[in-house]
Design a protein around this motif. Structure first.
Motif, short mmCIF file in Angstrom:
data_model
loop_
_atom_site.label_atom_id
_atom_site.label_comp_id
_atom_site.label_asym_id
_atom_site.label_seq_id
_atom_site.Cartn_x
_atom_site.Cartn_y
_atom_site.Cartn_z
N CYS A 92 49.10 70.38 40.28
CA CYS A 92 49.71 70.74 41.58
C CYS A 92 50.85 71.75 41.44
O CYS A 92 51.76 71.78 42.29
CB CYS A 92 50.19 69.50 42.33
N TYR A 189 52.91 73.71 48.62
CA TYR A 189 54.32 73.38 48.45
C TYR A 189 55.21 74.61 48.60
O TYR A 189 54.80 75.72 48.28
CB TYR A 189 54.55 72.73 47.07
N HIS A 217 45.70 72.71 43.84
CA HIS A 217 46.00 72.02 45.09
C HIS A 217 46.04 73.16 46.11
O HIS A 217 46.97 73.96 46.10
CB HIS A 217 47.34 71.29 44.96
N HIS A 247 42.14 66.79 44.20
CA HIS A 247 42.15 65.77 45.27
C HIS A 247 41.59 66.31 46.58
O HIS A 247 42.29 66.41 47.58
CB HIS A 247 43.56 65.20 45.48
ZN ZN Z 1 48.41 67.91 44.71
#
Ligand code: ZN
Ligand code: CU
Length: 469
Positions: A92, A189, A217, A247
């Motif tokens: 991530c 993010y 991610h 994910h």
């Molecule tokens: Zn993630």
């Protein structure tokens, strides 16, 4: 004379083929022989009767944030207790190296790094610290794109310049030289949201000759999920690197069902490029709590708060009521904080799990006070809930997703299978008893049914995990 013999076990070898009865003989760190005539038990320093139990390759957790956990909790109980023998770290966009000395680490990194002693200027220094800690499990490490940005850019609210990309590429190549297997990104993010596709293509190009992986991610897992998948596919194609989508999910009720379209895009793309996915078997997620994430609505439960630890376990609505303030203000007062978000549909989770390129990754956050139960429960949950209760996999298929498939995707020649000459990463468990006991309320519970775990031929307690590169 063997070091270890596990006799008369039901062997599920990780390739997806049917189980068979046999005896596995280990010498040093490798599987030296597999015998299907089970009437004679060969001589060994240690003998385990495997009758009535499943013997499979140890599970490979392809998505973790265990970078620092490998150092500070080297027994790795969260993972060993569910049969995991290898983890991939650095996901991530977050990795604890390479952090140049001037880099300012934002609050969102508290999922990974608790103090300044846990950041490393060079990737080799991080790997050395892990090696010295002697973790119980094997590990593969990715370099975080956000870490690279923090090291070379003064401001993160824009795309990197050509010169900055070149600097990041040098750090990435150095890290791969030290043992990293590729680049991870966390484009949703704040540290990476303003990066552009070109920046990622160029970084991936820099590692493509070394066989690096791009594990992502994606930029948006809610309204922009399909575009996020398209961007990841473009990056992989343009840079000629294999892509792993982390994910995979569709967040928020009005996006439920969107995995139908994402999986059909992936299905078309796989004819031209190397692709894989991972998933965790729960329909709620866990990450840092921000105003923006709170604004998406849905049920939100506080998992960690440094300023108001007494609010852990309460819903965000309740916190706002207790503090007599707005939801936004409650979010601010909890910082730095993490939460559980109930925003996925079970149907999407199962659809993704069912897809044939999908591997299992826990995405557990080892330092949350009340972590998402996926940290302790993921692998046992797949083997109980999704094999026994809602059978979307046969046991052979489920184990393949956790062993042979990730080994194939990441090019691990001698892991993830029970075969003569392979490394003896093994788990012995009871297929009727295996169960995840970790729940949202009581998340730190070891799973039931695991009888023995071996890493490189030794019991996991001996802590003989190694770097895999
Ligand atoms: Zn993630
Ligand atoms: Cu993650």
């Amino acid at each position: 004379m063997f070091d270890l013999v596990i006799s008369n076990a039901t062997i599920i070898d990780g390739t997806g083929t049917d189980r068979y009865l046999g005896t596995v003989c280990v010498l040093d760190d490798k599987i030296a022989a597999i015998m299907t005539k089970t009437d004679v038990v060969p001589d060994a320093r240690q003998h385990i009767d495997g009758q009535g139990l499943i013997l499979s390759p140890g599970f490979i957790d392809v998505h973790t944030h265990d970078d620092i956990a490998l150092i500070v909790t080297p027994d790795m109980q969260t993972k060993v207790s569910q049969g995991v023998t290898s983890v991939i770290v650095g996901l991530c966009g977050y990795s604890p190296a390479p952090f140049l000395p001037n880099a300012q680490i934002p609050e969102e990194y508290s999922i990974l790094i608790q103090n300044d002693g846990q950041r490393f200027e060079r990737f080799s220094a991080f790997l050395k610290a892990v090696e010295e800690a002697r973790p119980a499990v094997n590990y593969l490490a990715l370099v975080g794109h956000s870490t690279l940005r923090l090291s070379v850019m003064e401001r993160l609210d824009r795309a990197a310049t050509k010169a900055e990309i070149a600097q990041m590429a040098v750090l990435l190549e150095e890290s791969m030289e030290a043992g990293a297997i590729g680049l991870s990104s966390g484009l949703a993010y704040s540290m990476a949201l303003q990066s552009d596709t070109r920046e990622l293509i160029e970084l991936c190009r820099a590692m493509s000759a070394r066989g690096g992986f791009y594990v992502t991610h994606i930029r948006n897992e809610a309204d922009g999920m399909i575009d996020g998948v398209k961007e990841a596919l473009t990056i992989g194609r343009e840079a000629e690197v294999p892509v792993v989508l982390s994910h995979h999910k569709a967040l928020c009720a009005h996006n439920h069902g969107a995995t139908k379209m994402s999986l059909s895009l992936i299905d078309k793309a796989r004819k031209q490029q190397k692709l894989a996915l991972d998933v965790y078997p729960y329909c709620f997620s866990s990450t840092s709590l921000t105003r923006e994430r709170a604004a998406r609505g849905g049920h939100i439960v506080i998992a960690r708060s440094e300023t108001l630890p007494q609010m852990v376990g309460k819903s965000l609505m309740d916190v706002a009521a207790i503090l007599k303030c707005s939801i936004e203000e409650a979010v601010d007062r909890l910082q730095p904080a993490g939460a559980l978000f109930y925003l996925m549909s079970e149907e999407d989770v199962q659809r993704v799990m069912h897809y044939d390129l999908t591997m299992i990754g826990s995405d557990g956050l080892p330092f949350d006070e009340r972590p998402h139960p996926r940290l302790w429960g993921t692998f046992a949950r797949v083997l109980s809930r999704y094999v026994r209760d809602i059978p979307i996999y046969s046991l052979e298929q489920a184990i393949h997703r956790m062993t042979g498939l990730p080994a194939q995707v990441f090019g691990l020649q001698e892991r993830g299978v029970i075969r003569q000459g392979a490394f003896a990463d093994l788990v012995l468990f009871c297929e009727d008893d295996i169960a995840d006991l970790a729940t949202a309320e009581h998340p730190a519970q070891p799973s039931a049914g695991i009888r023995a775990v071996f890493v490189n031929g030794k019991s996991a307690e001996a802590r003989c995990g190694r770097l895999i590169r």
